[in-house]
Scaffold this active site. Structure first.
Site, mmCIF file in Angstrom:
data_model
loop_
_atom_site.group_PDB
_atom_site.id
_atom_site.type_symbol
_atom_site.label_atom_id
_atom_site.label_comp_id
_atom_site.label_asym_id
_atom_site.label_seq_id
_atom_site.Cartn_x
_atom_site.Cartn_y
_atom_site.Cartn_z
ATOM 1 N N HIS A 89 0.836 -1.204 0.000
ATOM 2 C CA HIS A 89 0.000 0.000 0.000
ATOM 3 C C HIS A 89 0.872 1.256 0.000
ATOM 4 O O HIS A 89 0.686 2.158 -0.831
ATOM 5 C CB HIS A 89 -0.923 0.001 1.219
ATOM 6 C CG HIS A 89 -1.836 1.176 1.266
ATOM 7 N ND1 HIS A 89 -3.083 1.183 0.681
ATOM 8 C CD2 HIS A 89 -1.674 2.414 1.811
ATOM 9 C CE1 HIS A 89 -3.652 2.360 0.863
ATOM 10 N NE2 HIS A 89 -2.817 3.131 1.552
ATOM 11 N N GLU A 90 1.813 1.297 0.923
ATOM 12 C CA GLU A 90 2.671 2.479 1.020
ATOM 13 C C GLU A 90 3.615 2.586 -0.178
ATOM 14 O O GLU A 90 3.979 3.690 -0.590
ATOM 15 C CB GLU A 90 3.472 2.448 2.324
ATOM 16 C CG GLU A 90 2.619 2.409 3.587
ATOM 17 C CD GLU A 90 1.614 3.550 3.669
ATOM 18 O OE1 GLU A 90 1.856 4.623 3.067
ATOM 19 O OE2 GLU A 90 0.571 3.368 4.321
ATOM 20 N N HIS B 162 1.961 4.684 -2.883
ATOM 21 C CA HIS B 162 2.101 6.126 -2.650
ATOM 22 C C HIS B 162 3.531 6.588 -2.945
ATOM 23 O O HIS B 162 3.748 7.614 -3.596
ATOM 24 C CB HIS B 162 1.772 6.456 -1.190
ATOM 25 C CG HIS B 162 0.345 6.218 -0.806
ATOM 26 N ND1 HIS B 162 -0.717 6.664 -1.558
ATOM 27 C CD2 HIS B 162 -0.195 5.586 0.279
ATOM 28 C CE1 HIS B 162 -1.849 6.318 -0.961
ATOM 29 N NE2 HIS B 162 -1.557 5.660 0.145
#
Length: 383
Positions: A25-26, A29
């Site tokens: 997920h990170e 980003h």
């Protein structure tokens, strides 16, 4: 009673599962921010105290004490940040609304890509499956009422071809009791049948009531194999991810409308316990579970609840339409509301999980009931 080594193994599998989910997920980003030229200050797995940290270039990479989340800190992410003039072009707040949108959206997108990658990998090569052929039709079941018979092979459900019994099972579960149009092969002829799944309530290993839609058939014990090349496996990954995403959306809809009990909500404790349980069945089950949770996280993160990615995306869309960003006062208030909502949800989920584990522990304490027939009392031989 499990020993310390078994407990450590379960904790290990749970932590690894969370680590994979958070990392991807990170990473979404992070990579999108880098691609857009935004200065990334921190890439962290976990929250609270930094246990390990190393700075490479302009970014600090850290592993924190609480492995229940993560964050990517970008320059100018908080609108009150003081930004040196020379770094202003690389600040998150200086980017166009669509560039900010893509950076935020990349997190949930990478969770979906993780699911696609895992499922695609599991489909490479020869994959065993049980065909949707009927071994037994339970008496009085919806299948019996619909006219299904032993030896029937179900080819289509609602016009969509199926090859595996698992596909049929998922269609039944997702039907929510609606009629299913079946195309059946019987002795060389194709028949059209309509079956209405019946709801059955069962208890999970944690004492939760589970709604199960069933039609009352037992599959054959035959194992078949299907070979998937890279493109076919990738197609399976995308199809599976789409179906699980839509299933998650429908489940959220049932929760919001009261058709699904909020008692079934679970916290990271339940996810970790289930990850460890799936690992006992093999790595395929373990990574399949991670893929499913990754889809759930992606969908949940897209909800328009302040603090979650979905709220930022909504605010960016409003900004794109109106031509001006949301006011700092509104964003600050929304932040507090979002935190309050998430704290309430997490508190309830944690309470439910503690209740689940207590229930399971109490069940384990119950003495096993012998299946042997009770012995007749000894005959009284007294005179």
């Amino acid at each position: 009673m499990e020993n310390a080594a078994e407990t450590l193994v379960k904790v290990f599998y749970a932590v690894v599962a969370f680590g994979i989910l958070i990392f991807f997920h990170e990473l979404g980003h992070f990579l999108m921010a880098k691609l857009m030229g935004v200065k990334v200050l921190t890439f962290a797995l976990g929250f609270a105290t930094k246990l390990l940290k190393v700075k490479v270039g302009e970014t600090e990479y850290a592993v924190c004490a609480v492995p229940l989340g993560g964050y990517v800190k970008m320059l100018g992410e908080d609108y009150e940040d003081e930004i040196p003039p020379e770094d202003l072009p690389r600040a998150f707040s200086s980017q166009s609304v669509w560039r900010r949108f893509l950076i935020v959206f990349a997190g949930p997108a990478f969770n979906l890509l993780l699911a696609v990658g895992v499922v695609s990998s599991l489909h490479l090569g020869e994959v065993p499956f049980i065909p949707p052929r009927v071994q037994e039709v339970l008496e009085g079941s919806p299948a019996a009422e619909a006219g299904l018979k032993q030896g029937d092979e179900i080819l289509e459900v609602d016009g969509r071809p199926i090859k595996r019994f698992q596909d049929l099972r998922e269609k039944i579960i997702e039907s929510d009791g609606a009629d299913l149009q079946l195309s059946v092969l019987r002795e060389g002829s194709r028949l059209k049948l309509v079956v209405t799944p019946r709801l059955k309530m069962e208890l999970s290993p944690y004492g939760d009531e589970i709604r199960l839609w069933q039609i009352g058939i037992v599959p054959v014990g035959e194992i078949r194999f299907e070979r998937f090349g890279p493109l076919e496996a990738l197609a399976q990954g995308f199809q599976w991810t789409w179906e699980k995403s839509w299933f998650t959306v429908k489940t959220l809809g049932r929760l919001l409308t009261g058709r699904e009990s909020i008692k079934n909500i679970g916290s990271p404790l339940l996810i970790g316990a289930e990850a460890a349980k799936q690992a006992e069945h093999g790595l395929a089950s373990y990574f399949s579970f991670i893929a499913f949770v990754s889809v759930i996280l992606a969908v949940m993160n897209l909800l328009p609840i302040p603090v979650l990615d979905g709220s930022h995306l909504l605010f960016f869309l409003v900004e794109a339409v109106t031509g001006r960003p949301m006011s700092k006062k509104f964003l600050g208030a929304a932040q507090y509301v979002g935190i309050a909502i998430l704290v309430c949800i997490m508190a309830w989920a944690l309470y439910r999980d503690l209740d689940r584990f207590y229930w399971k522990a109490k069940q384990a304490e119950k003495p096993a009931i012998s299946e042997e027939a009770p012995q007749a009392p000894a005959q009284d031989t007294r005179p």
